[in-house]
Design a protein around this motif. Sequence first.
Motif, PDB file in Angstrom:
ATOM      1  N   LEU A 298       0.828  -1.207   0.000  1.00 35.65           N
ATOM      2  CA  LEU A 298       0.000   0.000   0.000  1.00 35.65           C
ATOM      3  C   LEU A 298       0.864   1.260   0.000  1.00 35.65           C
ATOM      4  O   LEU A 298       0.534   2.247  -0.667  1.00 35.65           O
ATOM      5  CB  LEU A 298      -0.943  -0.001   1.196  1.00 35.65           C
ATOM      6  N   SER A 299       1.969   1.230   0.710  1.00 39.97           N
ATOM      7  CA  SER A 299       2.886   2.370   0.705  1.00 39.97           C
ATOM      8  C   SER A 299       3.477   2.584  -0.681  1.00 39.97           C
ATOM      9  O   SER A 299       3.580   3.721  -1.154  1.00 39.97           O
ATOM     10  CB  SER A 299       4.013   2.156   1.720  1.00 39.97           C
TER      11      SER A 299
ATOM     12  N   ALA B   5       2.129   1.696  -3.532  1.00 41.72           N
ATOM     13  CA  ALA B   5       1.067   2.184  -4.415  1.00 41.72           C
ATOM     14  C   ALA B   5       0.793   3.664  -4.190  1.00 41.72           C
ATOM     15  O   ALA B   5       0.621   4.424  -5.157  1.00 41.72           O
ATOM     16  CB  ALA B   5      -0.203   1.371  -4.188  1.00 41.72           C
ATOM     17  N   LEU B   6       0.767   4.086  -2.946  1.00 41.67           N
ATOM     18  CA  LEU B   6       0.545   5.501  -2.660  1.00 41.67           C
ATOM     19  C   LEU B   6       1.685   6.362  -3.176  1.00 41.67           C
ATOM     20  O   LEU B   6       1.461   7.445  -3.725  1.00 41.67           O
ATOM     21  CB  LEU B   6       0.346   5.713  -1.160  1.00 41.67           C
ATOM     22  N   LEU B   7       2.916   5.904  -3.015  1.00 34.74           N
ATOM     23  CA  LEU B   7       4.056   6.654  -3.540  1.00 34.74           C
ATOM     24  C   LEU B   7       4.015   6.742  -5.055  1.00 34.74           C
ATOM     25  O   LEU B   7       4.306   7.793  -5.639  1.00 34.74           O
ATOM     26  CB  LEU B   7       5.367   6.009  -3.088  1.00 34.74           C
ATOM     27  N   SER B   8       3.651   5.656  -5.703  1.00 32.83           N
ATOM     28  CA  SER B   8       3.558   5.652  -7.158  1.00 32.83           C
ATOM     29  C   SER B   8       2.476   6.603  -7.635  1.00 32.83           C
ATOM     30  O   SER B   8       2.680   7.371  -8.579  1.00 32.83           O
ATOM     31  CB  SER B   8       3.278   4.240  -7.661  1.00 32.83           C
ATOM     32  N   TYR B   9       1.336   6.562  -6.997  1.00 29.35           N
ATOM     33  CA  TYR B   9       0.218   7.415  -7.410  1.00 29.35           C
ATOM     34  C   TYR B   9       0.516   8.886  -7.113  1.00 29.35           C
ATOM     35  O   TYR B   9       0.186   9.763  -7.909  1.00 29.35           O
ATOM     36  CB  TYR B   9      -1.055   6.965  -6.714  1.00 29.35           C
ATOM     37  N   ALA B  10       1.159   9.150  -5.985  1.00 29.19           N
ATOM     38  CA  ALA B  10       1.472  10.530  -5.614  1.00 29.19           C
ATOM     39  C   ALA B  10       2.551  11.136  -6.510  1.00 29.19           C
ATOM     40  O   ALA B  10       2.588  12.358  -6.681  1.00 29.19           O
ATOM     41  CB  ALA B  10       1.921  10.588  -4.157  1.00 29.19           C
TER      42      ALA B  10
ATOM     43  N   ALA C  10       0.257   2.197 -10.251  1.00 29.17           N
ATOM     44  CA  ALA C  10       0.179   2.013  -8.801  1.00 29.17           C
ATOM     45  C   ALA C  10      -0.152   0.565  -8.452  1.00 29.17           C
ATOM     46  O   ALA C  10       0.432  -0.015  -7.532  1.00 29.17           O
ATOM     47  CB  ALA C  10      -0.866   2.959  -8.205  1.00 29.17           C
TER      48      ALA C  10
END
Length: 64
Positions: free
Chosen positions: A24-25, A27-32, A40
């Motif tokens: 989840l971390s 994915a959030l970094l990729s999306y951000a 993500a």
Amino acid sequence: MRWDFRTRVLLVVVAVLLSLTASLSAALLSYASGGGGHQAVGWAAGTFAGSMTITLGVLAILLA
């Protein structure tokens, strides 16, 4: 030292929760960072698979 079944199951549950947190971390970094949803999800899947492989390998060595 003998590990009982309950301890082994709890260690696998901890490994799954650790892997979910890492994925989840990622994915959030990729999306951000401007990546799309597909990127993500790809990062999350790769991180989950890699971290599960590492943690289950370490548990297999420790529980042997």
